[in-house]
Motif scaffolding. Structure first.
Motif, PDB file in Angstrom:
ATOM      1  N   SER A  82       8.849  -3.328  28.190  1.00  0.00           N
ATOM      2  CA  SER A  82       9.250  -4.610  27.608  1.00  0.00           C
ATOM      3  C   SER A  82      10.722  -4.611  27.209  1.00  0.00           C
ATOM      4  CB  SER A  82       8.391  -4.903  26.374  1.00  0.00           C
ATOM      5  OG  SER A  82       8.848  -6.092  25.743  1.00  0.00           O
ATOM      6  N   LEU A  83      11.287  -5.813  27.141  1.00  0.00           N
ATOM      7  CA  LEU A  83      12.663  -5.973  26.650  1.00  0.00           C
ATOM      8  C   LEU A  83      12.714  -5.768  25.139  1.00  0.00           C
ATOM      9  CD1 LEU A  83      13.665  -9.170  28.689  1.00  0.00           C
ATOM     10  CD2 LEU A  83      14.328  -6.808  29.159  1.00  0.00           C
ATOM     11  N   PHE A  84      11.539  -5.836  24.488  1.00  0.00           N
ATOM     12  CA  PHE A  84      11.473  -5.629  23.039  1.00  0.00           C
ATOM     13  C   PHE A  84      11.396  -4.142  22.712  1.00  0.00           C
ATOM     14  CE2 PHE A  84       9.765 -10.045  22.792  1.00  0.00           C
ATOM     15  CZ  PHE A  84      10.567 -10.516  21.774  1.00  0.00           C
ATOM     16  N   ASP A  85      11.908  -3.758  21.542  1.00  0.00           N
ATOM     17  CA  ASP A  85      11.634  -2.431  20.978  1.00  0.00           C
ATOM     18  C   ASP A  85      10.765  -2.656  19.734  1.00  0.00           C
ATOM     19  OD1 ASP A  85      13.414  -2.851  18.606  1.00  0.00           O
ATOM     20  OD2 ASP A  85      14.990  -2.820  20.116  1.00  0.00           O
ATOM     21  N   ILE A  86      10.177  -1.588  19.221  1.00  0.00           N
ATOM     22  CA  ILE A  86       9.214  -1.732  18.108  1.00  0.00           C
ATOM     23  C   ILE A  86       9.845  -2.396  16.868  1.00  0.00           C
ATOM     24  CG2 ILE A  86       7.584  -0.514  16.573  1.00  0.00           C
ATOM     25  CD1 ILE A  86       6.619  -0.405  19.445  1.00  0.00           C
ATOM     26  N   PRO A  87      11.045  -1.958  16.416  1.00  0.00           N
ATOM     27  CA  PRO A  87      11.616  -2.630  15.238  1.00  0.00           C
ATOM     28  C   PRO A  87      11.830  -4.132  15.459  1.00  0.00           C
ATOM     29  CG  PRO A  87      12.739  -0.546  15.630  1.00  0.00           C
ATOM     30  CD  PRO A  87      11.860  -0.787  16.822  1.00  0.00           C
ATOM     31  N   ALA A  88      12.235  -4.524  16.676  1.00  0.00           N
ATOM     32  CA  ALA A  88      12.462  -5.948  16.958  1.00  0.00           C
ATOM     33  C   ALA A  88      11.140  -6.717  16.937  1.00  0.00           C
ATOM     34  CB  ALA A  88      13.162  -6.127  18.308  1.00  0.00           C
ATOM     35  N   ILE A  89      10.069  -6.106  17.462  1.00  0.00           N
ATOM     36  CA  ILE A  89       8.756  -6.765  17.453  1.00  0.00           C
ATOM     37  C   ILE A  89       8.323  -7.013  16.006  1.00  0.00           C
ATOM     38  CG2 ILE A  89       6.298  -6.513  18.028  1.00  0.00           C
ATOM     39  CD1 ILE A  89       7.323  -4.645  20.389  1.00  0.00           C
TER      40      ILE A  89
ATOM     41  N   LYS B 173      -1.160  -0.577  18.239  1.00  0.00           N
ATOM     42  CA  LYS B 173      -1.935  -1.747  18.678  1.00  0.00           C
ATOM     43  C   LYS B 173      -1.645  -2.173  20.116  1.00  0.00           C
ATOM     44  CE  LYS B 173      -2.390  -3.684  14.038  1.00  0.00           C
ATOM     45  NZ  LYS B 173      -2.153  -4.855  13.204  1.00  0.00           N
ATOM     46  N   GLY B 174      -1.611  -1.227  21.020  1.00  0.00           N
ATOM     47  CA  GLY B 174      -1.409  -1.577  22.431  1.00  0.00           C
ATOM     48  C   GLY B 174       0.037  -1.484  22.873  1.00  0.00           C
ATOM     49  N   TRP B 175       0.977  -1.491  21.910  1.00  0.00           N
ATOM     50  CA  TRP B 175       2.372  -1.175  22.233  1.00  0.00           C
ATOM     51  C   TRP B 175       2.450   0.349  22.317  1.00  0.00           C
ATOM     52  CZ3 TRP B 175       5.135  -5.475  23.126  1.00  0.00           C
ATOM     53  CH2 TRP B 175       4.767  -6.653  22.475  1.00  0.00           C
ATOM     54  N   SER B 176       3.521   0.856  22.894  1.00  0.00           N
ATOM     55  CA  SER B 176       3.736   2.299  22.855  1.00  0.00           C
ATOM     56  C   SER B 176       5.229   2.538  22.985  1.00  0.00           C
ATOM     57  CB  SER B 176       3.006   3.002  24.008  1.00  0.00           C
ATOM     58  OG  SER B 176       3.659   2.713  25.224  1.00  0.00           O
ATOM     59  N   LEU B 177       5.628   3.766  22.726  1.00  0.00           N
ATOM     60  CA  LEU B 177       7.055   4.078  22.861  1.00  0.00           C
ATOM     61  C   LEU B 177       7.432   4.109  24.344  1.00  0.00           C
ATOM     62  CD1 LEU B 177       7.436   6.734  20.018  1.00  0.00           C
ATOM     63  CD2 LEU B 177       7.730   4.262  19.934  1.00  0.00           C
ATOM     64  N   GLU B 178       6.413   4.130  25.226  1.00  0.00           N
ATOM     65  CA  GLU B 178       6.678   4.145  26.666  1.00  0.00           C
ATOM     66  C   GLU B 178       6.794   2.732  27.239  1.00  0.00           C
ATOM     67  OE1 GLU B 178       4.083   6.257  25.340  1.00  0.00           O
ATOM     68  OE2 GLU B 178       5.779   7.637  25.181  1.00  0.00           O
ATOM     69  N   ASN B 179       6.037   1.760  26.677  1.00  0.00           N
ATOM     70  CA  ASN B 179       6.094   0.418  27.269  1.00  0.00           C
ATOM     71  C   ASN B 179       7.016  -0.537  26.511  1.00  0.00           C
ATOM     72  OD1 ASN B 179       4.650  -0.645  25.061  1.00  0.00           O
ATOM     73  ND2 ASN B 179       2.672  -0.654  26.129  1.00  0.00           N
ATOM     74  N   THR B 180       7.846   0.031  25.610  1.00  0.00           N
ATOM     75  CA  THR B 180       8.869  -0.777  24.934  1.00  0.00           C
ATOM     76  C   THR B 180      10.221  -0.087  25.091  1.00  0.00           C
ATOM     77  OG1 THR B 180       8.302   0.397  22.893  1.00  0.00           O
ATOM     78  CG2 THR B 180       7.373  -1.810  23.163  1.00  0.00           C
TER      79      THR B 180
ATOM     80  N   SER C 297      18.287   2.101  19.049  1.00  0.00           N
ATOM     81  CA  SER C 297      19.247   1.027  18.761  1.00  0.00           C
ATOM     82  C   SER C 297      18.578  -0.056  17.917  1.00  0.00           C
ATOM     83  CB  SER C 297      19.816   0.429  20.055  1.00  0.00           C
ATOM     84  OG  SER C 297      18.800  -0.238  20.776  1.00  0.00           O
ATOM     85  N   GLY C 298      17.257  -0.230  18.109  1.00  0.00           N
ATOM     86  CA  GLY C 298      16.521  -1.214  17.318  1.00  0.00           C
ATOM     87  C   GLY C 298      16.464  -0.848  15.846  1.00  0.00           C
TER      88      GLY C 298
ATOM     89  N   ILE D 290       0.550  -5.356   5.902  1.00  0.00           N
ATOM     90  CA  ILE D 290       0.512  -4.277   6.871  1.00  0.00           C
ATOM     91  C   ILE D 290      -0.367  -4.665   8.053  1.00  0.00           C
ATOM     92  CG2 ILE D 290      -0.154  -1.849   7.161  1.00  0.00           C
ATOM     93  CD1 ILE D 290       0.536  -1.721   4.053  1.00  0.00           C
ATOM     94  N   LEU D 291      -1.332  -5.548   7.759  1.00  0.00           N
ATOM     95  CA  LEU D 291      -2.259  -5.987   8.798  1.00  0.00           C
ATOM     96  C   LEU D 291      -1.503  -6.557   9.996  1.00  0.00           C
ATOM     97  CD1 LEU D 291      -5.353  -6.243   9.130  1.00  0.00           C
ATOM     98  CD2 LEU D 291      -5.104  -8.627   8.422  1.00  0.00           C
ATOM     99  N   ASN D 292      -0.542  -7.436   9.719  1.00  0.00           N
ATOM    100  CA  ASN D 292       0.184  -8.099  10.801  1.00  0.00           C
ATOM    101  C   ASN D 292       1.607  -7.577  10.970  1.00  0.00           C
ATOM    102  OD1 ASN D 292      -1.929  -9.711  11.625  1.00  0.00           O
ATOM    103  ND2 ASN D 292      -1.455 -11.328  10.165  1.00  0.00           N
ATOM    104  N   LEU D 293       1.825  -6.354  10.513  1.00  0.00           N
ATOM    105  CA  LEU D 293       3.149  -5.759  10.700  1.00  0.00           C
ATOM    106  C   LEU D 293       3.493  -5.763  12.183  1.00  0.00           C
ATOM    107  CD1 LEU D 293       5.408  -4.230   9.148  1.00  0.00           C
ATOM    108  CD2 LEU D 293       4.274  -2.122   9.796  1.00  0.00           C
ATOM    109  N   LEU D 294       2.537  -5.296  13.001  1.00  0.00           N
ATOM    110  CA  LEU D 294       2.667  -5.353  14.458  1.00  0.00           C
ATOM    111  C   LEU D 294       1.515  -6.187  15.007  1.00  0.00           C
ATOM    112  CD1 LEU D 294       3.482  -1.750  15.745  1.00  0.00           C
ATOM    113  CD2 LEU D 294       4.763  -3.802  16.263  1.00  0.00           C
TER     114      LEU D 294
END
Length: 474
Positions: free
Chosen positions: A258-265, A158-165, A170-171, A241-245
């Motif tokens: 971002s300072l966030f990683d996917i698990p933290a988001i 949804k607009g996040w990626s492994l490149e921009n997080t 570690s997350g 699941i709709l609002n998981l991310l």
């Protein structure tokens, strides 16, 4: 007769699925059993179709990389194999029958904690219970890794990626550790650290944990739906699941990580009020907008509820959720939905205690009151404080912040700011969306504070520039 008992259980499980879901599951089973060797294909009607681990793994190699990591495919296989069928000798066959496959899907996607539990125990360890904390930790880390992997693979970030997080490894450990902190021994105590990893947990302890930690079921559902590509497009009764991310706006193509990683988001988003979980928009990044308190205020005042996240010069990452639009004023603001959180080195959320209402505070350009952004605690002693002399802050909590019961979030009590982001969550407030020129008050929060002190009405309130929406972020 035994055959009847078998078909009854099977029919009961099958009936949980809608007709179109049944055909989806049938189709998946046929694909998997068809790929389990062509030699018997001619006699497929004579011999009952089955699925092997090899077939399950083979189904994963479509394209260049597999939707699920190998370890999780093996765990799913062990879960399917653990379903006991009447009259079938347990554990001897390496083949999975259609009944086992359907009951596995039914229990994990439609079942209650009780039905999920024996399968989850076999997914954690082939032998079932009792389980060591270390085994549960490995399973939980595998599960979270698989969720991140499969969402990325299916382009569902949804607009996040492994490149921009931030890197998720570690997350993954931090989120697993936070979920495991809910494990209880039979006497009700929660073991921590190495004691947790060495402790044994029986079936009732695991059942209690899965019941109290809804993320485990949600993550399993995502892994099965998206990993095996089944029921993923059909409407589901739950919106988990709709609002998981949340949909991410404002970061794409700007070269910012971002300072966030996917698990933290995923984790922080789950603690937001439900109506704010669908969208995050980047309002401020010190790397994009510069290191200035005036710039920070200009990008965050009157923009609706937001998340502030900070990294100190020692690498600790932490922040807070503000439930209301920030306003520059000498009083505390917000309500009891506000919270503080830590992302690194630990992942945790700290909610209000009821001790006081010092939720959020923002002031600028005043002689008598502290100038800066604060959350929790009290003047000079905030749970989280960013000084208007941008670059300095503190997190004072001996032993805990009175408002949020949070510990010291930064590495040192007085910290130096390394980077900062502000994310608006949910839909932008009406005033922020109105067309109009940028207000002097946004450019110069000092002018705003002076007007407030003088008791002047603010004529230009509401004449705000519209929030920038990124094209094609969906």
């Amino acid at each position: 007769k035994m055959g009847n008992a078998e078909s009854n259980a099977y029919q009961n499980h099958l009936s949980r699925f809608l007709p179109e879901e049944q055909s989806d599951i049938d189709g998946l089973f046929d694909t998997l059993s068809g790929s389990s060797g062509s030699s018997g294909a001619k006699n497929a009607k004579a011999a009952k179709k089955t699925v092997t681990l090899a077939a399950l793994q083979a189904s994963q190699f479509a394209h260049t990389r597999e939707p699920l990591p190998e370890a999780m495919t093996a765990r799913l296989y062990n879960g399917m194999k653990s379903i006991d069928l009447p009259g079938k000798s347990v554990g001897l066959s390496e083949q999975i029958a259609k009944e086992q496959f359907v009951i596995f899907m039914s229990n994990l996607l439609k079942g209650n904690a009780d039905e999920k539990i024996s399968i989850i125990m076999r997914m954690i360890a082939k032998t079932g219970g009792p389980l060591k904390g270390k085994q549960i930790q490995e399973f939980t880390e595998d599960l979270i890794t698989s969720v991140v992997h499969v969402l990325s693979y299916r382009k569902e970030l949804k607009g996040w990626s492994l490149e921009n997080t931030r890197d998720s490894s570690s997350g993954v450990k931090a989120l697993a550790s936070e979920l495991l902190s809910e494990l209880k021994l039979t006497d009700g105590t929660k073991p921590v650290g190495s004691l947790l990893l060495e402790s044994s947990f029986d079936q009732s302890a695991i059942e209690d944990w899965v019941y109290r930690v809804p993320q485990i079921s949600v993550f399993l559902s995502v892994v099965i739906r998206q990993g095996l590509h089944v029921l993923h497009s059909l409407p589901d009764q739950t919106n988990d699941i709709l609002n998981l991310l949340p949909h991410c706006k404002g970061i794409k193509g700007r070269g910012v990580v971002s300072l966030f990683d996917i698990p933290a988001i995923i984790y922080i988003n789950s603690h937001l009020p439900a109506e704010m979980q669908h969208k995050w928009q980047l309002l401020f990044s010190s790397r994009l907008h510069g290191e200035s308190f005036s710039q920070l205020c200009a990008h965050l005042v009157n923009k609706g509820p937001c998340i502030v996240i900070i990294r100190d010069s020692d690498g600790f990452i932490f922040g807070g959720f503000a439930s209301h639009s920030w306003e520059v004023k000498p009083q505390f603001q917000g309500d009891n939905r506000c919270f503080l959180f830590s992302v690194f080195p630990t992942l945790a959320v700290y909610t209000y205690t009821g001790y006081n209402d010092h939720y959020m505070y923002l002031n600028h350009g005043q002689q008598t009151m502290p100038n800066g952004l604060g959350m929790g605690g009290q003047h000079g002693y905030f749970g989280l404080w960013i000084d208007s002399d941008y670059g300095k802050g503190h997190s004072k909590a001996k032993p805990r912040c009175t408002t949020y019961n949070s510990p010291q979030l930064s590495a040192k009590e007085d910290f130096t700011l390394d980077a900062m982001e502000v994310w608006a969550v949910g839909d932008a407030p009406e005033s922020a969306g109105r067309k109009g020129k940028k207000s002097i008050l946004d450019v110069d929060p000092q002018a705003q504070a002076l007007l407030e002190m003088a008791g002047k009405s603010r004529q230009s309130e509401g004449l705000r520039e519209p929030m920038e929406e990124d094209e094609g972020d969906e």
